[in-house]
Design an enzyme around this catalytic site. Sequence first.
Site, short mmCIF file in Angstrom:
data_model
loop_
_atom_site.label_atom_id
_atom_site.label_comp_id
_atom_site.label_asym_id
_atom_site.label_seq_id
_atom_site.Cartn_x
_atom_site.Cartn_y
_atom_site.Cartn_z
N GLY A 310 0.80 -1.23 0.00
CA GLY A 310 0.00 0.00 0.00
C GLY A 310 0.83 1.27 0.00
O GLY A 310 1.89 1.36 -0.62
N SER A 311 0.31 2.25 0.75
CA SER A 311 0.81 3.62 0.65
C SER A 311 2.27 3.78 1.04
O SER A 311 2.83 4.85 0.84
CB SER A 311 -0.04 4.52 1.52
OG SER A 311 -1.40 4.39 1.16
N THR A 312 2.88 2.75 1.63
CA THR A 312 4.31 2.88 1.94
C THR A 312 5.11 3.11 0.66
O THR A 312 6.26 3.53 0.72
CB THR A 312 4.83 1.62 2.63
OG1 THR A 312 4.43 0.47 1.88
CG2 THR A 312 4.27 1.52 4.04
N PHE A 313 4.49 2.86 -0.50
CA PHE A 313 5.19 3.08 -1.77
C PHE A 313 5.20 4.55 -2.18
O PHE A 313 5.98 4.94 -3.05
CB PHE A 313 4.51 2.26 -2.89
CG PHE A 313 5.16 0.93 -3.12
CD1 PHE A 313 4.84 -0.15 -2.32
CD2 PHE A 313 6.09 0.76 -4.14
CE1 PHE A 313 5.44 -1.38 -2.54
CE2 PHE A 313 6.70 -0.46 -4.35
CZ PHE A 313 6.37 -1.53 -3.55
#
Lengths: 597, 393
Positions: A310-313
């Site tokens: 998810g948004s960790t990218f």
Amino acid sequence: MIRVPLRPLAKVIAAREMGENPDVAEAERRAAALRVRRVRERRRAEKRLILVACVVTLAFGWVGFRMGDLSFSGDGRVMSARASEVLRNARADIVDRNGEVLATNLNTSSLYVETRHMVDKDAVADGLAAIFPDLDRDTLRARFDAPGNLHWIKPQISPEQEQAVFDLGQPGIFFGSRQMRVYPNGQRLGPILGGTRYERADTTGAEIIGIAGLENGFEERLSDPARVDEPLVLSIDLRVQTAMRDVLAAEMERLDARAAAGILMDANTGEVISMVSLPDFDPNNRPGFGGYAGDSPLFNRASQGVYELGSTFKPFSAALAMEMGVATPETMIDTRGPLRWGRFSIGDVHRMDPQMSVADVIVQSSNVGTARLALMTGTEAQQDFLRAFGLMEPTGLELPEARLARPITPERWSDLSTMTISYGHGISVSPLHMAAAYATLTNGGLRVEPTLLAGAERPGEEARVISADTSAAIRTMLRRVVAEEAGTANFAEVPGYEVGGKTGSADKPSASGGYDRDKVIGTFAAVFPTSAPRYVLVVTLDEAKTFAYGRTWRTAGWTAAPASAKVIRRIVPILGMRPMPSAPPAPLVDVTLTGLR
Amino acid sequence: MTDMVHGSVHVDPYENGEPGLARWWRSVDRWTLALVLILFLIGLLLGQAASPPLAERNGLDPFHYVTRQAFFGVLGLTVMLIISLMSPSAVRRCAIVAFIIVTIAVILLPVLGTNYGKGATRWYSLGFMSLQPSEFLKPAFVIFAAWLMSASFTRNGPPGRSLSFLVLMFLVALLAMQPDIGQASLLFASWGVMVFVAGAPWAVLIGIVGLACGGLYAAYLLFPNHIAPRIDRFLEGEVGANSQLEFATTAIREGGLFGVGLGEGSVKWRLPDAHTDYIVAVAAEEYGLVMVLVLLALFLTITLRAIWRLRLEKDPFIRIAGTGLAMLIAVQSFINIGVSARLLPEKGMTLPFVSYGGSSLLAAGITLGMLLAFTRTRRQDDLEDALYAGHVE
């Protein structure tokens, strides 16, 4: 019948003149010729018979030699096996970075009998059955009578049992020397160490081989006779490992999570200080395989499992845009949603401003904003960028399991893929991948390779992936995610340690296809302290949820972020980090810091 | 007629006046006699170790096979002694008649024989015992071939060597069809040595060796199920973990120099053919390498003694026939021990006098008896030859 040639007439006439009977003379001549031929044949036969005798002797000698070779090769094999068995028996210890023993060997004995030497088989059976409750007297007796001399009774016995058997005083019972691989820390390092088993065993010893984890990954090194006295030093810190495992186990319980993984990595060298995968197992007593692989304790969630994180990218997308020069942290991005692309639309979880700076897109975690950034940078650049961070290949970690963790990327990398991947959907990597990539992203831009061995060096300039400026800008954004009211990871704040990080909440793919809204993998990828990064921490919780303010929260900000904060709070004293005073005036920070040091 | 052909029956000057048995004792190879007796005793000893497990499996008295071996062994030894009393010409006459009968028996095997579930039809069931005619075929053929070969030594004699080759080819084909490649090879090898001693030119000998190689290769191709796998395994140097050969090798290794001790061996429990084809493995396990070397030495001595005594034999028939019989013993024991030593591919072949088996023991007795009859010391007209030898050089 072949006709005999006529006698020469001259000889007949000559004989007649001498008054002899020519027939007699001829017969004598023939007899003489026959005798000569006989003698010649006999001599030839004699020579040939002697030759035959020589060949027969050689052939028998050959068989005898082979027989001797074979019967002595038996002895030779046992002896050479004995010599190498002893060496293979010895297996190097494994210690952590501070020299704490993680795996070592204990001398034990195996138990076997040789019926040939037994005097009283009944007494032996009775005695053994009395000492070992799991042995049955009659079964033992039957085995003693079975064909063969040597019978194995127990692969390992305790010293007390050995003494008891010894006290039986019965001939025919023997102890074989055995080494037993022992893991004093049990569960704590199960997923890292893996485990061993006996491969080949005989009365003189048994060969121990690693079947998983580091024991398998360093099989050659650990069983190398030349290096048995030299322990294998890991980058793991047993104290940190213990603390992190305890915290994550408690958090898993508290948040009702199905599984958890945590990695603490030295941001500058890639050394893995701690790696936790829960549920885990005790390598002294490895469980069997079976059931759903994802729930198996043998499955290493930190290095082996790949998930959509998810948004960790998102920070990678921002970093790419800055590296390409298409944006700065202040560049305003259109974040109006939903962003329509063909049949698909991309939206945000909550309402956002129509226009936000790149930094705010990260801080508030806007999918639409990140997707627009990705459109600006393009597919090819994104692929190259992720590859540069090692997010497209299995990591180089020394665990055999980790080499299986190949990231899952779209077969057809369309523009839509580029947009979803920019915020961490459509690409699956392991938490270990993410830890290494965050280390690279925040340590000033130098690519680190994750390793479990102590002594990794900080990479040089040749490993540069992004500029130090971009890295610093990303760190600032990550710090804001935790520090600011609008950030998604306020719960991750640990005062005095400048924690920066990014949450990621990804719906789990459901078994029936598509995504499952109620099942979320929450990830928090953190770096601390952000002013001079030393450690990267990645915590992933599978299907964690918590109840607050009248509703159930599943997002990482409510699960992985607070769990990370607890981990950090527990480990910073162990790591020897003192809290920085939380006085915001910028000049003062430097003064205090220098003052402290 | 036969006497006329080779005209070589010598009348012993001592024959008149000397009792037959005394003459026999004076002229027979007493050493070989003793060695054969030792072999038979070793066979009984090993049989006591090797056959009780088999007897147990077959639900018989533990010493059933030992008793039978003793019976047939004594029978074989008796036959040996009787034959060794006979004159070479009497032996030849009997053997040639026997050869014809046995050949017919082998031909009729597919019709009247029993295969005992062993994959090859090699036996006639006689109720209390089974007869393997090919065991008797070997010595009978040797005499027959020697007779043919020696005939070619006479002036204007028949082309004996070529004729014997034709007979050999017929028999080899017959045995190969059973299929019994082992016996066929044994027959061929013995015939080859006979023809060598009979003075065949080197070119012919090279042709014979080539034919043997071609024949073995043909057998490899013709019997993809029976022969080829054994050869393959042998060439690859690996045998299955549970094959008889592997057990035999383990037994030899276990045995070491002096063996694990009487009755302590384990190979006999695992090998179905421990008492016949792999008797050497039992010997090696229980009595060690020493026993194997003793066996080898016994067979080698018997062979060498026979060759030594035949070396100066004047009569080509006796020379050739004796050589053939000695080779039968030598090659058969070589193959048997060589298989256990992993020098040769797996091949069922008994060890003469030592292995269990009525036919084998009887045939060994007949073979040795004829050999003893041929190697008895005889007047060789040495002086006459010496006088004429000067003409040869």
